[in-house]
Design an enzyme around this catalytic site. Structure first.
Site: not given
Lengths: 550, 550
Positions: A61, A216
Site C-alpha cells: 500500500g 497507514h
C-alpha cells in the site's frame, strides 16, 4: 466503479507481478505464500562475499515502496506483507537466507511495532544460524513532539539509497549501520492530507484536512484548514523546521517531496514551487521528487522530508542506481532568464515603404470587396458556423487598409508585401482564418524570395495552409476556391479564368454536406446543403475583383 | 480546499518555476509574457551547428509534458501556453530563434488545430528569416475510426525521445523528420477515464466513465461501464488492437502506460498487470511507465500507447537522457521464481530429543504457574489493555507443554532448548508478546551458543526485546520485572533474590500511570493507577516458581 482495481484481495499480488515482470527480479514462488523480491543478478556467494545485502519491506500500500527501490546501488531485495500489514517472520527470514553472504545483511525497517518485531525476530533467527545481520530502524516522523517511538515514513527511502550506495562500495556492515543511524538522526518528515485514502473495495472515510499523518491512513495529529497550497506548505514547514532546529540541524537542506497517493502532477508542481519560495532556493540545495515515493494508497496529500545537505549524503544520494522508482537528486538553481527575441521583420512593415500604384490599387479593390461582403459572409457563416466569417475578413481588410494608408506596406516588392500582409493578418485578423491566411502569405513571401515565381509562391503558400490547417479541397473551406484558382494561374491562364475557377469551386461547396475540417465540421449535414462556404465565397470575390479591372 | 493550488491563474507559472529551478534550464524572462524553457547548456552556434534542435510544447495542464522532457537526448526546449491553450506564434518563433542553429530545428506538434496553426505560422516566419525548420505532427489517437485529424496524445512523448536521440547522433533534419513521421505511422493510443478533470478553482464536471479521451478534458467518444481494472484494460485494448491491425501492425509491442492525472501508484500497478496478462508478457516486449507522462490535469484515467518493438525504435527509446520526466524503457520478462528457504531449525525442535529431568521439571512448574494465572492475568489486562494477556501466556505454556510431552524439546542442552522455545512461541503463542518472548529466547540461544554464559545470554535476550519492542523499564511492560530479575542474576545473586527483584518490579508498575509502549499506551492514565502490568506479573510468577523449588 470508482477505482481501477480487480478483486480487493488481489491488489498486492497484481502489483508485485508488475514489478517482477518489468525489472530483473526473482520472486518467491507464489505457492509459498511469501512475498519476496530479490535482484536477479544477486549471488550471495559472489557479490554477497564482498557487499552487504540491503533488505527492506513492510506492509503493502506504499508503492513504489519497496519493490521499486530494488536495484544495483539501492535494495538487494524487499519483503512485502499484505495491505498495511507487516510481512511474517518466516518471509523476512527466508529473504535474509536468500541474500545474506559473508559480508552480511542490513535490514532497513520503518518504526512500526509489527515491522520491528517481525524483522527483529527474523534477524535473531538468522543470527542463530550464523548469519551476520544488522538492523536500522527509521523513525523520521516529527508529527508528535517527544514521541517515544516516532513513525518511519518517507525518509526511509533515503536510508535505502544511502545503504545501497555504501554496500556497493563494499563498506562493512557495521559501518553502514552506523552511517544509516547517523542519517536517521539528521532528518525529519511531516505529512498532510486533504482527505483519507480508500482501501480497495471500500469508500474512503470522510475526513477533514489533517497534519501529521503516517502512511497507514491513520488520522493526523491535528486538524487543519489550509486555504491554499502555500498555506498547506507553511503548515508543514513550521513544525518540521522547529523539530529540526531543536536538534540543532540547519540548511541548506536536501528536500524530499512525496506524493502520498493521488495528488496530480500539477498540484505537486505547485507545492514544490511553494516549498522553494518559502524556504528560499538557496536553502533547498537539492530536491528529490516531487514524486510518489512512499504512499498511503490513494491518500490526497503529501509529505516533506528535510535533512542537511551534508557532502557525504549528497554523494550517496546522487550516485546512480538501477532501482526503477528512485527519482534522482536534483540540484536546485536560481532560474536563469533570457530575453526572448520577439522582433518583427522590419523589412516587411517599414516606415515610408516604397509604393507601386498598380499593386496598391489592386489591394484597395480587394479591401473594398471584402468590406462590402461582410454581411453576406456573416449570413452564410451563420448557417454553417459561428457567424463571424464576414467580420473576420473585414478586420483583416481593415488592418491592411490602415497599413496601406500609413505606407507601412511595400507594394513595390511582392516578397516584402506578402511578408507584411502575413504579419498583419496574424496580429489583427484573429481566428483560425487569420492564422491560415497569414501562413499563406508568409510562406508565399519566403518562396518568392527564393525563386521569384509568383504562381509557384502562391502554390507553396496554399500547400502550407493545407499542411498546418489539416484541410484539403473538398472539405468545405476556402481551399475549395483557392486551390483551383491557383492551379489555373500555374497553368498560365489569365486572371479571369482563375477567377472563374475560384467561383466554380466556391459554388461547388454548396453541394458538400460532409465537412472534415474548419468551422463546418461540427454542423449537421442537413444544415450545410445548398450553403456556400463563406471562406470560399470570400476567395472567389477577391479573385473576381482582381480580374475585373485587369 | 479540495486541491493543492494557489490562485488558479498562477498554476502554470508556478509549475514552470519549479521546472526551471530543478533542472538546468533557461527560461524566458517573465515580463516577456512568453513561457519558453531551453536547455541551459544549449548553444545554437556550437551544438546547434551539428545537432538539430528539437522543440515541442502546447497548452499547459499536461505535466510533466513538456518541460519535463527537456534534456540531453530529448527536447532542446519547450513552449507552453496557458491551461489547455496553444502558445502564441510569437512565443514559438522566439523559441525557434533561441535554439535554431545551422543544423536546423524540428517542431514536434500534437495534432490540435491551435497548435498546428501557431507552430506552423511560427515555422513559416522562421523560414522567412532563413532558418531551417521542419515540423512533425503527431496524431496517435485511435478513438475515432477514420478520423481525418486524429488527436495527438501520449504517443507524442515517444516522438520527443526518438527525435532527441537522433538529434544527439547528428542526424540531419530531414532524416529525423522522416523517421519521426514513420514512427507516427506505426503507433496508436487510446484513453479511458472514470471521471472528468477539474480546472483549478473549479469543481470537476460529473461524468460517467468514458472511452476515447483526448487530453483536454473533452468527453470521450463512448460511455462505458467497466466493472474492474481488467474490464477497463480490455475496453481499451480491443479497439486499439483493431486499429493497429487495420494498419497491418503487430506485436511484440512497446507499450506506454500513461496515468492521465490522479490514478494512484497502486491502480497503475494493477492496470499494468492487466495489460501484461491480457496481451501476454511475450507480446509486451517493453513497457514505458506506468507513470504520468501526458496528463489531463487530475483526470482519473489512463491511456495506452502501442507500437511494434522495432529494433531502431527500441535503440532510440533505450538511450539515456537527462530529461527528468522520461521514465525509461523497461524490458519485460516472465517472472523468475525461487523457492524460499523456510526450513525450521531441526536441532531446536527434534524428534526424541535428549532430556534433563531437572530442567524438564522446572519447565513443567512454569507451565503450571502460567496456566493457573490465566484468569488473574486476563483480569489485570482487562483494566489496562485488551484482556487477553492470560490467554496468550497460557497458549505459550500449552505449546511448550505439548512439545515437552512429545520430547521435541532438548532439555539437556540450553542453547537448543531456548532456540526451540523461541520457535514455539512465535508460531503458537501469537500477539506481540509471543514475538517478544520469542526474540528473548532466540537471542539468548545464540548468545549461549557463542559464549556459554546463561546470565549474559538472558541479558542479551532482554536487550534485543528492548531494541525491537521499543520499550524500556518504566514503560509498564514485562521488562519492568524481567530487567531487575536478570540484573540480579548477573550480579551472581541466587534465584530467590532474582524472584524478589521481579516481584518488586512488577509491583512498581501499579504506580506507573504513563505507558509509553505496549498494550497500555492507548489507555487513559487514571485507568492504570493501582493496576499491576499483567506481563510483569507473569514474569514475577515464573521467577517465583523457579525459585520456590530450588
Amino acid at each position: 466503479m470508482d477505482r481501477f482495481y480487480n478483486a480487493p484481495g488481489d491488489v498486492v499480488d497484481e502489483i508485485l507481478q508488475t514489478a517482477a515482470a518489468t525489472a530483473p527480479l526473482c520472486v518467491a514462488e507464489p505457492q509459498s505464500g511469501l512475498r519476496i523480491l530479490i535482484r536477479r543478478d544477486w549471488d550471495k556467494a559472489d557479490q554477497g562475499r564482498r557487499q552487504v545485502a540491503v533488505l527492506s519491506g513492510g506492509g503493502a500500500g506504499h508503492e513504489p515502496a519497496h519493490a521499486g527501490y530494488i536495484g544495483e546501488g539501492m535494495l538487494t531485495g524487499a519483503v512485502s506483507g499484505s495491505l498495511f500489514a507487516s510481512p511474517s517472520v518466516d518471509a523476512v527470514l527466508a529473504a535474509i537466507r536468500e541474500v545474506c553472504g559473508e559480508a552480511g545483511c542490513l535490514l532497513v525497517v520503518k518504526n512500526y511495532t509489527g515491522d520491528r518485531l517481525n524483522f527483529g525476530l527474523a534477524a535473531e533467527r538468522a543470527r542463530g544460524e550464523g548469519l551476520n545481520v544488522a538492523m536500522v530502524i527509521v523513525a523520521d516522523d516529527v508529527a508528535i513532539e517527544d514521541a517515544p517511538q516516532p513513525r518511519g515514513i518517507a525518509g526511509t527511502v533515503l536510508v535505502h539509497k544511502l545503504c545501497g550506495y555504501l554496500a556497493g562500495q563494499a563498506t562493512p556492515l557495521d559501518e553502514i549501520r552506523k552511517r544509516a543511524e547517523a542519517l536517521c538522526q539528521r532528518m525529519g518528515s511531516l505529512g498532510m492530507a486533504l482527505s483519507a485514502a480508500a482501501q480497495p473495495g471500500q469508500d474512503p472515510a470522510e475526513r477533514s484536512p489533517q497534519l501529521g499523518l503516517g502512511i497507514h491512513n491513520e488520522a493526523g495529529t491535528r486538524q487543519v484548514d489550509p486555504k491554499s497550497a502555500d498555506d498547506a506548505m507553511a503548515l508543514v514547514l513550521e513544525p518540521l523546521r522547529n523539530a529540526l532546529s531543536d536538534r540543532r540541524l540547519s540548511g541548506p537542506w536536501i528536500a524530499l517531496l512525496n506524493d502520498l497517493g493521488s495528488c496530480s502532477t500539477q498540484e505537486m508542481g505547485v507545492l514544490a514551487a511553494s516549498l522553494l519560495h518559502q524556504l528560499g532556493i538557496e536553502q533547498v540545495a537539492h530536491l528529490i521528487g516531487p514524486a510518489p515515493l512512499m504512499t498511503s494508497l490513494d491518500m490526497h496529500g503529501f509529505s516533506l522530508t528535510l535533512l542537511p545537505a551534508d557532502d557525504d549524503v549528497v554523494t550517496a544520494l546522487s550516485a546512480s542506481t538501477t532501482a526503477p522508482a528512485w527519482p534522482g537528486l536534483r540540484a536546485t538553481q536560481a532560474p536563469k532568464a533570457f530575453s526572448p527575441d520577439t522582433h518583427q521583420d522590419h523589412e516587411a512593415l517599414a516606415d515610408d515603404a516604397p509604393q507601386n500604384a498598380t499593386t496598391t490599387a489592386a489591394l484597395e479593390r480587394i479591401i473594398d470587396v471584402l468590406r462590402q461582403a461582410r454581411e453576406e459572409l456573416d449570413a452564410l457563416d451563420a448557417k454553417s458556423g459561428d457567424g463571424d466569417a464576414g467580420a473576420s475578413m473585414q478586420s483583416g481588410a481593415d488592418a491592411i487598409a490602415k497599413a496601406l494608408q500609413a505606407k507601412h506596406l511595400n507594394t513595390a516588392a511582392l516578397p516584402n508585401l506578402f511578408a507584411g500582409i502575413g504579419q498583419l493578418l496574424s496580429r489583427d485578423m484573429g481566428g483560425s482564418s487569420g492564422v491560415l491566411l497569414s501562413i499563406l502569405f508568409t510562406a508565399a513571401a519566403a518562396s518568392l524570395d527564393q525563386r521569384g515565381n509568383l504562381q509557384e509562391a502562391l502554390a507553396a503558400g496554399v500547400d502550407k495552409m493545407q499542411t498546418y490547417g489539416g484541410a484539403k479541397p473538398g472539405d468545405r473551406t476556402m481551399l475549395d476556391a483557392l486551390v483551383p484558382a491557383i492551379e489555373s494561374l500555374r497553368r498560365g491562364e489569365p486572371l479571369v479564368q482563375a477567377a472563374q475557377a475560384a467561383r466554380d469551386g466556391a459554388q461547388a461547396t454548396a453541394a458538400l454536406t460532409h465537412a472534415n475540417a474548419g468551422r463546418s465540421a461540427y454542423v449537421p449535414e442537413s444544415a450545410l446543403k445548398g450553403v456556400v462556404d463563406p471562406g470560399a465565397e470570400a476567395v472567389a470575390r477577391v479573385f473576381e475583383a482582381l480580374a475585373r479591372e485587369q
